[in-house]
Design an enzyme around this catalytic site. Structure first.
Site, short mmCIF file in Angstrom:
data_model
loop_
_atom_site.label_atom_id
_atom_site.label_comp_id
_atom_site.label_asym_id
_atom_site.label_seq_id
_atom_site.Cartn_x
_atom_site.Cartn_y
_atom_site.Cartn_z
CE LYS A 1 2.75 6.28 2.16
NZ LYS A 1 4.08 5.99 2.72
N PRO B 1 0.76 -1.25 0.00
CG PRO B 1 -0.63 -1.43 1.83
CD PRO B 1 0.56 -2.02 1.20
CD GLU B 2 4.54 3.70 -2.36
OE1 GLU B 2 4.56 4.92 -2.59
OE2 GLU B 2 5.44 2.92 -2.69
#
Length: 273
Positions: free
Chosen positions: A59, A2-3
């Site tokens: 994020k 995840p970014e």
DNA sequence: ACACGTGTTATGCG
DNA sequence: TCGCATAACACGTG
């Protein structure tokens, strides 16, 4: 993993499939993921409520619950290996894309670290092998900088405030100044802008700052459209022996801000200052 | 067996 | 107090 683009995918999953469903059970027993809350605290705050909004900055995600009398938000951070999975009572699984699977099959919930159970039998889970993701109530999202996707030129200039010897890569990854840029996105942005990751922020010229903002916007737009940071241009060339896809010079690697970084040896040159 | 990692944060130092 | 560098966190993968 995840970014900003992947987190946006996860947020959209929650928005489409996790809102307006009555919460009848909460598993918040993983005290590392749910720190600093003791087991049962998040459960108590959410039982009987529904999530009604799914927001994101950088994020970080947060969902407002329709609790009374006081509003409660559920903060969700995916960390490095987290993924939001929503499964219906019949086992149908809806996820946020293929950014983290690593061989995981639908229905494999060994690494569910936090679960909301809905009245209709469906579940929303944070699946996270490394447990670096985080769930907490009322997260301090105001401490984050402007979202990298929405940042204005003035905000961007402020985030690059001079008088610092910090590497530009460290600066654009500082979530308190700009929210959403991780290690891979940073390498892509700097490659697009033709700036060395270790260049001191105080030495950036006006044109360099302009290139950096344009590269940030373009890289994020591309990653969002293509479904994740995997789709970015430079990612396949972050390996030993690779040549820059623009000018075919050797790619170089080194640690900047404690993170593995890759850059073009010819176009991204460290200048004194 | 061992090093690595797409993220965050506590700690130590100047 | 501030900016910065580093270690720690946890654990699957190559």
């Amino acid at each position: 993993m995840p970014e900003l683009p992947e987190v946006e995918s996860a947020r959209a999953v929650i928005e489409r499939n996790g809102l307006r469903r009555r919460i009848v059970d909460v598993d918040d027993s993983d005290t590392f993921v749910c720190r600093p809350h003791p087991p049962g605290e998040i459960r108590h705050a959410l039982l009987g409520t529904e999530l009604v909004t799914a927001m994101r900055r950088g994020k970080s995600m947060w969902c407002r619950a329709n609790s009374v009398p006081e509003a409660v938000t559920l903060g969700i951070h995916l960390g490095m290996s987290g993924k939001i999975v929503i499964a219906d009572s019949d086992g149908t699984e809806i996820d946020g894309g293929d950014y983290w699977e690593r061989g995981r099959q639908p229905g494999d919930y060994r690494w569910a670290r936090f679960t909301l159970a809905f009245a209709d039998g469906g579940r929303l889970m944070l699946v996270d092998p490394r447990r670096l993701g985080r769930i907490r109530l009322n997260p301090p999202v105001d401490e984050l900088g402007p979202d990298a996707q929405l940042i204005t030129p003035a905000q961007f200039r402020a985030a690059l405030a001079a008088g610092s010897t910090a590497p530009v890569k460290a600066r654009i990854m500082d979530q308190h100044r700009i929210a959403g840029i991780g290690n891979l996105l940073a390498d892509e942005i700097l490659w697009r802008a033709r700036i060395h990751p270790a260049q001191a922020v105080s030495s950036l010229t006006g044109p360099e700052q302009g290139r950096l903002l344009r590269a940030t916007r373009d890289a994020i737009r591309t990653a969002l459209r293509e479904g994740g940071v995997h789709a970015l241009t430079i990612i396949p060339y972050r390996r030993r022996g690779a040549a820059c896809p623009r000018d075919h010079a050797p790619m170089r690697t080194g640690a900047v801000d404690g993170r593995t970084s890759w850059w073009c040896s010819a176009e991204q040159v460290l200048v004194p200052g």
